[in-house]
Design an enzyme around this catalytic site. Sequence first.
Site, PDB file in Angstrom:
ATOM      1  N   PHE A   1       0.813  -1.222   0.000  1.00  0.00           N
ATOM      2  CA  PHE A   1       0.000   0.000   0.000  1.00  0.00           C
ATOM      3  C   PHE A   1       0.847   1.272   0.000  1.00  0.00           C
ATOM      4  O   PHE A   1       0.326   2.357   0.235  1.00  0.00           O
ATOM      5  CB  PHE A   1      -0.946   0.003   1.208  1.00  0.00           C
ATOM      6  CG  PHE A   1      -1.882  -1.176   1.231  1.00  0.00           C
ATOM      7  CD1 PHE A   1      -3.043  -1.163   0.467  1.00  0.00           C
ATOM      8  CD2 PHE A   1      -1.595  -2.307   1.979  1.00  0.00           C
ATOM      9  CE1 PHE A   1      -3.909  -2.253   0.459  1.00  0.00           C
ATOM     10  CE2 PHE A   1      -2.451  -3.398   1.984  1.00  0.00           C
ATOM     11  CZ  PHE A   1      -3.612  -3.375   1.226  1.00  0.00           C
TER      12      PHE A   1
ATOM     13  N   ARG B   1       2.797   4.633  -0.802  1.00  0.00           N
ATOM     14  CA  ARG B   1       2.514   5.723  -1.744  1.00  0.00           C
ATOM     15  C   ARG B   1       3.835   6.318  -2.175  1.00  0.00           C
ATOM     16  O   ARG B   1       4.672   6.645  -1.325  1.00  0.00           O
ATOM     17  CB  ARG B   1       1.678   6.819  -1.057  1.00  0.00           C
ATOM     18  CG  ARG B   1       0.314   6.368  -0.588  1.00  0.00           C
ATOM     19  CD  ARG B   1      -0.213   7.282   0.489  1.00  0.00           C
ATOM     20  NE  ARG B   1       0.686   7.332   1.643  1.00  0.00           N
ATOM     21  CZ  ARG B   1       0.612   8.236   2.608  1.00  0.00           C
ATOM     22  NH1 ARG B   1      -0.282   9.183   2.577  1.00  0.00           N
ATOM     23  NH2 ARG B   1       1.470   8.205   3.623  1.00  0.00           N
TER      24      ARG B   1
ATOM     25  N   CYS C   1      -0.262   2.937 -10.585  1.00  0.00           N
ATOM     26  CA  CYS C   1      -1.211   2.005  -9.965  1.00  0.00           C
ATOM     27  C   CYS C   1      -2.668   2.267 -10.312  1.00  0.00           C
ATOM     28  O   CYS C   1      -3.310   1.437 -10.944  1.00  0.00           O
ATOM     29  CB  CYS C   1      -1.041   2.021  -8.455  1.00  0.00           C
ATOM     30  SG  CYS C   1       0.531   1.321  -7.953  1.00  0.00           S
TER      31      CYS C   1
HETATM   32  P1  NAD Z   1       8.614  -1.222 -11.384  1.00  0.00           P
HETATM   33  O1  NAD Z   1       8.339  -1.320 -12.826  1.00  0.00           O
HETATM   34  O2  NAD Z   1       9.162   0.031 -10.808  1.00  0.00           O
HETATM   35  O3  NAD Z   1       9.579  -2.409 -10.927  1.00  0.00           O
HETATM   36  C1  NAD Z   1       9.484  -3.733 -11.378  1.00  0.00           C
HETATM   37  C2  NAD Z   1      10.903  -4.288 -11.454  1.00  0.00           C
HETATM   38  O4  NAD Z   1      10.839  -5.687 -11.766  1.00  0.00           O
HETATM   39  C3  NAD Z   1      11.754  -3.640 -12.551  1.00  0.00           C
HETATM   40  O5  NAD Z   1      12.947  -3.132 -11.983  1.00  0.00           O
HETATM   41  C4  NAD Z   1      12.023  -4.784 -13.528  1.00  0.00           C
HETATM   42  O6  NAD Z   1      13.282  -4.669 -14.140  1.00  0.00           O
HETATM   43  C5  NAD Z   1      11.936  -5.983 -12.604  1.00  0.00           C
HETATM   44  N1  NAD Z   1      11.686  -7.260 -13.310  1.00  0.00           N
HETATM   45  C6  NAD Z   1      10.789  -7.519 -14.277  1.00  0.00           C
HETATM   46  N2  NAD Z   1      10.893  -8.815 -14.660  1.00  0.00           N
HETATM   47  C7  NAD Z   1      11.870  -9.375 -13.915  1.00  0.00           C
HETATM   48  C8  NAD Z   1      12.449 -10.676 -13.852  1.00  0.00           C
HETATM   49  N3  NAD Z   1      12.044 -11.667 -14.648  1.00  0.00           N
HETATM   50  N4  NAD Z   1      13.436 -10.888 -12.968  1.00  0.00           N
HETATM   51  C9  NAD Z   1      13.874  -9.894 -12.170  1.00  0.00           C
HETATM   52  N5  NAD Z   1      13.366  -8.646 -12.187  1.00  0.00           N
HETATM   53  C10 NAD Z   1      12.376  -8.388 -13.048  1.00  0.00           C
HETATM   54  O7  NAD Z   1       7.225  -1.602 -10.689  1.00  0.00           O
HETATM   55  P2  NAD Z   1       6.698  -1.083  -9.257  1.00  0.00           P
HETATM   56  O8  NAD Z   1       6.141   0.282  -9.373  1.00  0.00           O
HETATM   57  O9  NAD Z   1       7.728  -1.386  -8.225  1.00  0.00           O
HETATM   58  O10 NAD Z   1       5.441  -2.078  -9.074  1.00  0.00           O
HETATM   59  C11 NAD Z   1       5.625  -3.471  -8.807  1.00  0.00           C
HETATM   60  C12 NAD Z   1       4.276  -4.051  -8.413  1.00  0.00           C
HETATM   61  O11 NAD Z   1       3.818  -3.446  -7.191  1.00  0.00           O
HETATM   62  C13 NAD Z   1       3.157  -3.816  -9.416  1.00  0.00           C
HETATM   63  O12 NAD Z   1       2.298  -4.906  -9.407  1.00  0.00           O
HETATM   64  C14 NAD Z   1       2.434  -2.590  -8.872  1.00  0.00           C
HETATM   65  O13 NAD Z   1       1.102  -2.535  -9.273  1.00  0.00           O
HETATM   66  C15 NAD Z   1       2.544  -2.832  -7.386  1.00  0.00           C
HETATM   67  N6  NAD Z   1       2.495  -1.616  -6.563  1.00  0.00           N
HETATM   68  C16 NAD Z   1       3.164  -0.492  -6.947  1.00  0.00           C
HETATM   69  C17 NAD Z   1       3.123   0.634  -6.140  1.00  0.00           C
HETATM   70  C18 NAD Z   1       3.828   1.905  -6.553  1.00  0.00           C
HETATM   71  O14 NAD Z   1       3.534   2.942  -5.955  1.00  0.00           O
HETATM   72  N7  NAD Z   1       4.722   1.888  -7.524  1.00  0.00           N
HETATM   73  C19 NAD Z   1       2.414   0.615  -4.928  1.00  0.00           C
HETATM   74  C20 NAD Z   1       1.776  -0.564  -4.555  1.00  0.00           C
HETATM   75  C21 NAD Z   1       1.819  -1.678  -5.378  1.00  0.00           C
END
Ligand code: NAD
Length: 451
Positions: free
Chosen positions: A157, A159, A278
């Site tokens: 969760f 932000r 998100c």
């Molecule tokens: P992001 O794109 O910033 O990070 C994802 C990372 O995963 C990237 O660095 C990518 O290189 C890596 N990756 C992809 N495939 C891979 C693999 N096979 N092996 C190793 N690494 C790999 O995404 P994020 O913003 O951190 O979001 C991640 C998840 O969390 C999503 O489902 C998102 O909806 C959820 N989420 C995000 C937030 C936010 O504020 N960003 C908040 C809550 C939940």
Amino acid sequence: MNISIVGAGYVGLVTGLSLASLGHKVICIDNNKNKVSKINKDEAPFYEPGIDELLKKTLSKKTFRATEDLEKSVLESDVTIIAVGTPTVNNNIDLSFIKKVSMQIGKALKKAEKYHVVAVKSTVLPGVTEGVVAPMLEKYSRKLAGSSFGLCMNPEFLREGSALEDAMQPDRIVIGQIDAKSGREFAKIYAKLSAPKIFTNLPTAEMIKYAANGLLATLISYSNEIARISESTDKVDALDVWKGVHLDRRLSPFSGGARIKPGILNYILSGCGFGGSCLPKDIKALVSFARGIGVKTQLLKSVININKTQPHQVLLLVKATLGENLKDKKIAVLGLTFKPNTDDIRHSPAFPIIEELLSEGAKVIGHDPMAYKKNVPQKLISLSIPLVSTVKEAIKNAHAAIVATAWEEYAKLNPQLFKKYMKQPVVIDARRIYDKSSFLKNGIIYKGIGL
Ligand code: NAD
């Protein structure tokens, strides 16, 4: 405990650093070589308040590091957290990253000798952990989830902009568990946190995240619909409307004799719409999930529609002041990130605003305090507008200035600055950060969403 986290993005890295500072030994795995080497060289790949300091501290204490080696990291740890992206493609959730890492983790688990818990932290639709992740882990490990290894769903969760604070002091910890042992073992990583823990089944944990994001998005679109009605009356100012609504004691209760201003009020405000990585994708994914199980989502569809058309409201305000023909009009867009205190431009409403202005022939100039400081994202490189490093440069000789992100730096600007540098002092406040009377008094042609 030894913890491996797959994905070193906003969620993976922030979670990793906060767990390391709670005393665990954490390895973040990412398949982006450049990202891994940057992190290990003490360079956070994105901006987030406090992240540089915490990265430095945990790297030097050797409680945190990044790697590309997934198998070794999983085998050296007790818990593996999946934090890869789950984008929405053609309105449907794209599970390709989740599937790939589930396969890789499964292969590693085949060699594991001790009990290991896998937890999905990525936002996934109800049923994905049970119906997609579990079968892949089982197939490639040749072991049974819920008996030979543990499986949990632990939605995030945090932000952006206050991510570390949110991760270190969460409001709640939701743990979906395939069986009680999985939840019990996984919860140990949060043993030092006092936040209430909700243990539930896997799909309920998944749904909690969507329900929370859906509520926030609905409040924003509702606020923007009220803004449209207010604007059309000519006399109602939506900002004052919200001040009146916020003072309802059910929204701003008293505590110790004084009013408290809950954070939820920030979502009951009119602006140019929600963005980020998100809300937009999650609401679309929820709608398509509901459709797939035969549920009509009239409210959520309207939430999406209002948000999609909200940036156009800004263009209408520009035209209401500059006239219908925007050709060669110089327009400064202040703020490119989807909200302040982040460098994340994903789905920022600034972009549809810029695209509409460009299609009308305007000359757009962009400024943001952070969006292109650390990394210049591809979206900014491909955008054919000049980006300048100071507000003065952006507004110099401009016919209008649009505030698209509520950065503190912009809120501090006084009306004289716009008067001094602009060709004509037209300020379009798409985030309602200015005191309209002081701007009007100082000769600014001031327009705002909901005004
Ligand atoms: P992001 O794109 O910033 O990070 C994802 C990372 O995963 C990237 O660095 C990518 O290189 C890596 N990756 C992809 N495939 C891979 C693999 N096979 N092996 C190793 N690494 C790999 O995404 P994020 O913003 O951190 O979001 C991640 C998840 O969390 C999503 O489902 C998102 O909806 C959820 N989420 C995000 C937030 C936010 O504020 N960003 C908040 C809550 C939940």
